[in-house]
Scaffold this motif. Structure first.
Motif, PDB file in Angstrom:
ATOM      1  N   GLY A  39      -9.538   5.603   7.917  1.00  0.00           N
ATOM      2  CA  GLY A  39     -10.486   6.011   8.935  1.00  0.00           C
ATOM      3  C   GLY A  39     -11.690   5.099   8.928  1.00  0.00           C
ATOM      4  O   GLY A  39     -11.925   4.386   7.958  1.00  0.00           O
ATOM      5  N   ALA A  40     -12.445   5.104   9.988  1.00  0.00           N
ATOM      6  CA  ALA A  40     -13.667   4.307  10.055  1.00  0.00           C
ATOM      7  C   ALA A  40     -14.847   5.219   9.769  1.00  0.00           C
ATOM      8  O   ALA A  40     -14.894   6.339  10.244  1.00  0.00           O
ATOM      9  N   ARG A  41     -15.796   4.732   8.985  1.00  0.00           N
ATOM     10  CA  ARG A  41     -16.993   5.521   8.714  1.00  0.00           C
ATOM     11  C   ARG A  41     -18.202   4.596   8.641  1.00  0.00           C
ATOM     12  O   ARG A  41     -18.070   3.390   8.473  1.00  0.00           O
ATOM     13  N   ASP A  42     -19.362   5.180   8.732  1.00  0.00           N
ATOM     14  CA  ASP A  42     -20.613   4.444   8.718  1.00  0.00           C
ATOM     15  C   ASP A  42     -20.820   3.750   7.373  1.00  0.00           C
ATOM     16  O   ASP A  42     -20.807   4.385   6.327  1.00  0.00           O
ATOM     17  N   ILE A  43     -21.017   2.448   7.400  1.00  0.00           N
ATOM     18  CA  ILE A  43     -21.196   1.677   6.170  1.00  0.00           C
ATOM     19  C   ILE A  43     -22.353   2.220   5.332  1.00  0.00           C
ATOM     20  O   ILE A  43     -22.278   2.248   4.105  1.00  0.00           O
ATOM     21  N   LEU A  44     -23.419   2.656   5.974  1.00  0.00           N
ATOM     22  CA  LEU A  44     -24.581   3.132   5.228  1.00  0.00           C
ATOM     23  C   LEU A  44     -24.281   4.394   4.421  1.00  0.00           C
ATOM     24  O   LEU A  44     -24.993   4.714   3.475  1.00  0.00           O
ATOM     25  N   SER A  45     -23.214   5.121   4.781  1.00  0.00           N
ATOM     26  CA  SER A  45     -22.879   6.339   4.046  1.00  0.00           C
ATOM     27  C   SER A  45     -21.905   6.079   2.901  1.00  0.00           C
ATOM     28  O   SER A  45     -21.576   6.985   2.152  1.00  0.00           O
ATOM     29  N   ILE A  46     -21.475   4.851   2.730  1.00  0.00           N
ATOM     30  CA  ILE A  46     -20.499   4.529   1.678  1.00  0.00           C
ATOM     31  C   ILE A  46     -21.246   4.282   0.373  1.00  0.00           C
ATOM     32  O   ILE A  46     -21.950   3.287   0.220  1.00  0.00           O
ATOM     33  N   LYS A  47     -21.079   5.193  -0.563  1.00  0.00           N
ATOM     34  CA  LYS A  47     -21.848   5.124  -1.814  1.00  0.00           C
ATOM     35  C   LYS A  47     -21.484   3.911  -2.660  1.00  0.00           C
ATOM     36  O   LYS A  47     -22.287   3.461  -3.473  1.00  0.00           O
ATOM     37  N   ASP A  48     -20.291   3.361  -2.493  1.00  0.00           N
ATOM     38  CA  ASP A  48     -19.870   2.216  -3.298  1.00  0.00           C
ATOM     39  C   ASP A  48     -20.470   0.894  -2.832  1.00  0.00           C
ATOM     40  O   ASP A  48     -20.363  -0.105  -3.534  1.00  0.00           O
TER      41      ASP A  48
ATOM     42  N   VAL B  74       1.477   6.262   6.421  1.00  0.00           N
ATOM     43  CA  VAL B  74       0.051   6.000   6.601  1.00  0.00           C
ATOM     44  C   VAL B  74      -0.407   6.666   7.894  1.00  0.00           C
ATOM     45  O   VAL B  74       0.235   6.528   8.932  1.00  0.00           O
ATOM     46  N   LEU B  75      -1.523   7.369   7.825  1.00  0.00           N
ATOM     47  CA  LEU B  75      -2.156   7.929   9.018  1.00  0.00           C
ATOM     48  C   LEU B  75      -3.411   7.116   9.282  1.00  0.00           C
ATOM     49  O   LEU B  75      -4.290   7.015   8.424  1.00  0.00           O
ATOM     50  N   GLY B  76      -3.478   6.505  10.464  1.00  0.00           N
ATOM     51  CA  GLY B  76      -4.643   5.713  10.844  1.00  0.00           C
ATOM     52  C   GLY B  76      -5.510   6.480  11.825  1.00  0.00           C
ATOM     53  O   GLY B  76      -5.113   6.694  12.964  1.00  0.00           O
ATOM     54  N   ILE B  77      -6.677   6.926  11.380  1.00  0.00           N
ATOM     55  CA  ILE B  77      -7.661   7.560  12.262  1.00  0.00           C
ATOM     56  C   ILE B  77      -8.659   6.445  12.525  1.00  0.00           C
ATOM     57  O   ILE B  77      -9.586   6.237  11.765  1.00  0.00           O
ATOM     58  N   GLU B  78      -8.423   5.688  13.574  1.00  0.00           N
ATOM     59  CA  GLU B  78      -9.034   4.374  13.712  1.00  0.00           C
ATOM     60  C   GLU B  78      -9.171   3.981  15.160  1.00  0.00           C
ATOM     61  O   GLU B  78      -8.549   4.568  16.028  1.00  0.00           O
ATOM     62  N   GLN B  79      -9.976   2.976  15.398  1.00  0.00           N
ATOM     63  CA  GLN B  79      -9.957   2.283  16.682  1.00  0.00           C
ATOM     64  C   GLN B  79     -10.636   0.943  16.531  1.00  0.00           C
ATOM     65  O   GLN B  79     -11.264   0.666  15.524  1.00  0.00           O
ATOM     66  N   GLN B  80     -10.436   0.120  17.522  1.00  0.00           N
ATOM     67  CA  GLN B  80     -10.994  -1.227  17.601  1.00  0.00           C
ATOM     68  C   GLN B  80     -10.325  -2.186  16.627  1.00  0.00           C
ATOM     69  O   GLN B  80      -9.196  -2.528  16.832  1.00  0.00           O
ATOM     70  N   ILE B  81     -11.009  -2.626  15.540  1.00  0.00           N
ATOM     71  CA  ILE B  81     -10.447  -3.718  14.757  1.00  0.00           C
ATOM     72  C   ILE B  81     -10.323  -3.463  13.261  1.00  0.00           C
ATOM     73  O   ILE B  81      -9.297  -3.796  12.668  1.00  0.00           O
ATOM     74  N   ALA B  82     -11.334  -2.904  12.608  1.00  0.00           N
ATOM     75  CA  ALA B  82     -11.303  -2.807  11.145  1.00  0.00           C
ATOM     76  C   ALA B  82     -10.133  -1.950  10.657  1.00  0.00           C
ATOM     77  O   ALA B  82      -9.284  -2.427   9.892  1.00  0.00           O
ATOM     78  N   GLY B  83     -10.073  -0.688  11.072  1.00  0.00           N
ATOM     79  CA  GLY B  83      -8.970   0.185  10.672  1.00  0.00           C
ATOM     80  C   GLY B  83      -7.633  -0.317  11.176  1.00  0.00           C
ATOM     81  O   GLY B  83      -6.660  -0.404  10.413  1.00  0.00           O
ATOM     82  N   PRO B  84      -7.536  -0.669  12.483  1.00  0.00           N
ATOM     83  CA  PRO B  84      -6.266  -1.174  12.996  1.00  0.00           C
ATOM     84  C   PRO B  84      -5.758  -2.436  12.289  1.00  0.00           C
ATOM     85  O   PRO B  84      -4.562  -2.610  12.106  1.00  0.00           O
ATOM     86  N   SER B  85      -6.656  -3.310  11.859  1.00  0.00           N
ATOM     87  CA  SER B  85      -6.231  -4.509  11.125  1.00  0.00           C
ATOM     88  C   SER B  85      -5.599  -4.124   9.797  1.00  0.00           C
ATOM     89  O   SER B  85      -4.565  -4.661   9.402  1.00  0.00           O
ATOM     90  N   CYS B  86      -6.236  -3.181   9.120  1.00  0.00           N
ATOM     91  CA  CYS B  86      -5.727  -2.718   7.832  1.00  0.00           C
ATOM     92  C   CYS B  86      -4.349  -2.080   7.980  1.00  0.00           C
ATOM     93  O   CYS B  86      -3.401  -2.446   7.281  1.00  0.00           O
ATOM     94  N   THR B  87      -4.226  -1.133   8.914  1.00  0.00           N
ATOM     95  CA  THR B  87      -2.947  -0.435   9.060  1.00  0.00           C
ATOM     96  C   THR B  87      -1.862  -1.345   9.632  1.00  0.00           C
ATOM     97  O   THR B  87      -0.686  -1.157   9.343  1.00  0.00           O
ATOM     98  N   MET B  88      -2.252  -2.367  10.417  1.00  0.00           N
ATOM     99  CA  MET B  88      -1.279  -3.342  10.918  1.00  0.00           C
ATOM    100  C   MET B  88      -0.630  -4.072   9.737  1.00  0.00           C
ATOM    101  O   MET B  88       0.592  -4.254   9.693  1.00  0.00           O
ATOM    102  N   LEU B  89      -1.451  -4.472   8.771  1.00  0.00           N
ATOM    103  CA  LEU B  89      -0.911  -5.165   7.600  1.00  0.00           C
ATOM    104  C   LEU B  89      -0.004  -4.244   6.784  1.00  0.00           C
ATOM    105  O   LEU B  89       1.041  -4.669   6.285  1.00  0.00           O
ATOM    106  N   LEU B  90      -0.397  -2.976   6.669  1.00  0.00           N
ATOM    107  CA  LEU B  90       0.455  -2.020   5.963  1.00  0.00           C
ATOM    108  C   LEU B  90       1.797  -1.871   6.676  1.00  0.00           C
ATOM    109  O   LEU B  90       2.852  -1.821   6.037  1.00  0.00           O
ATOM    110  N   ALA B  91       1.773  -1.815   8.017  1.00  0.00           N
ATOM    111  CA  ALA B  91       3.021  -1.741   8.795  1.00  0.00           C
ATOM    112  C   ALA B  91       3.848  -3.013   8.609  1.00  0.00           C
ATOM    113  O   ALA B  91       5.072  -2.954   8.481  1.00  0.00           O
ATOM    114  N   ASP B  92       3.172  -4.170   8.588  1.00  0.00           N
ATOM    115  CA  ASP B  92       3.884  -5.440   8.381  1.00  0.00           C
ATOM    116  C   ASP B  92       4.654  -5.440   7.054  1.00  0.00           C
ATOM    117  O   ASP B  92       5.702  -6.066   6.940  1.00  0.00           O
ATOM    118  N   PHE B  93       4.118  -4.726   6.071  1.00  0.00           N
ATOM    119  CA  PHE B  93       4.769  -4.664   4.757  1.00  0.00           C
ATOM    120  C   PHE B  93       5.724  -3.478   4.630  1.00  0.00           C
ATOM    121  O   PHE B  93       6.177  -3.166   3.540  1.00  0.00           O
TER     122      PHE B  93
END
Length: 182
Positions: A101-110, A12-31
């Motif tokens: 990676g972290a991205r702007d919520i408003l740009s997420i089409k889903d 896993v490559l985490g292009i991240e900072q602060q909490i959202a991305g790091p929380s996700c990749t932390m759980l992946l590392a835990d597993f």
């Protein structure tokens, strides 16, 4: 003998900072995933300077906040303005099974139109409360001066992103909202 995790062998490559991305990749590392966290030059992840500052096993100062969300990861610092660093980054992306990676919520089409509207309303309300121009208050991107980071204490279980804006304003720090594109 150490047990293998369910994600053993996954890169896993985490292009991240602060909490959202790091929380996700932390759980992946835990597993069991091998997580490589990409950080910016000189300063690294902004949360490396956030309180509480503790001493690690070697007696070096370390942010407890950073340690909380980045356990079990490897770290690499890349200046993506440099051509050689760009080549390293693309190699890491090609080798990774997952890129976070972290991205702007408003740009997420889903995301539904309602979610986007609620985010705009919430951001407008926070701007009113804090007298700032922060357009995207729930965004996880934050950059703090060392002095500001040392004077903000997050206790809220709801949203550190909004609490940091409110505290920084209350303590007289200048806040600027800068649009970021991915």
């Amino acid at each position: 003998m150490m047990m293998k995790g369910i994600l053993d062998g996954v890169k896993v490559l985490g292009i991240e900072q602060q909490i959202a991305g790091p929380s996700c990749t932390m759980l992946l590392a835990d597993f069991g995933a091998e997580v490589i966290k990409m950080e910016r030059p000189v300063y690294g992840d902004a949360s490396r300077e956030m309180a509480p500052i503790l001493k690690n096993e070697e007696g070096e100062k370390e942010s407890g906040y950073f340690a909380r969300f980045n356990r079990g990861k490897k770290s690499i610092t890349l200046n993506v303005q440099d051509v050689e660093a760009q080549e390293v980054l693309w190699k890491l992306i090609e080798e990774a099974d997952i890129v976070i990676g972290a991205r702007d919520i408003l740009s997420i089409k889903d995301f539904s139109p309602m979610k986007k509207v609620l985010q705009k309303v919430g951001s407008a309300f926070l701007r009113l409360l804090s007298s700032t121009n922060v357009q995207d208050a729930p965004s996880g991107f934050r950059a703090f001066s060392k002095e500001c980071a040392s004077r903000i204490n997050i206790f809220d279980n709801f949203s550190y992103t909004m609490e940091t804006i409110i505290q920084a304003t209350a303590k007289g720090f200048c806040i600027k909202s800068v649009p970021i594109r991915v």
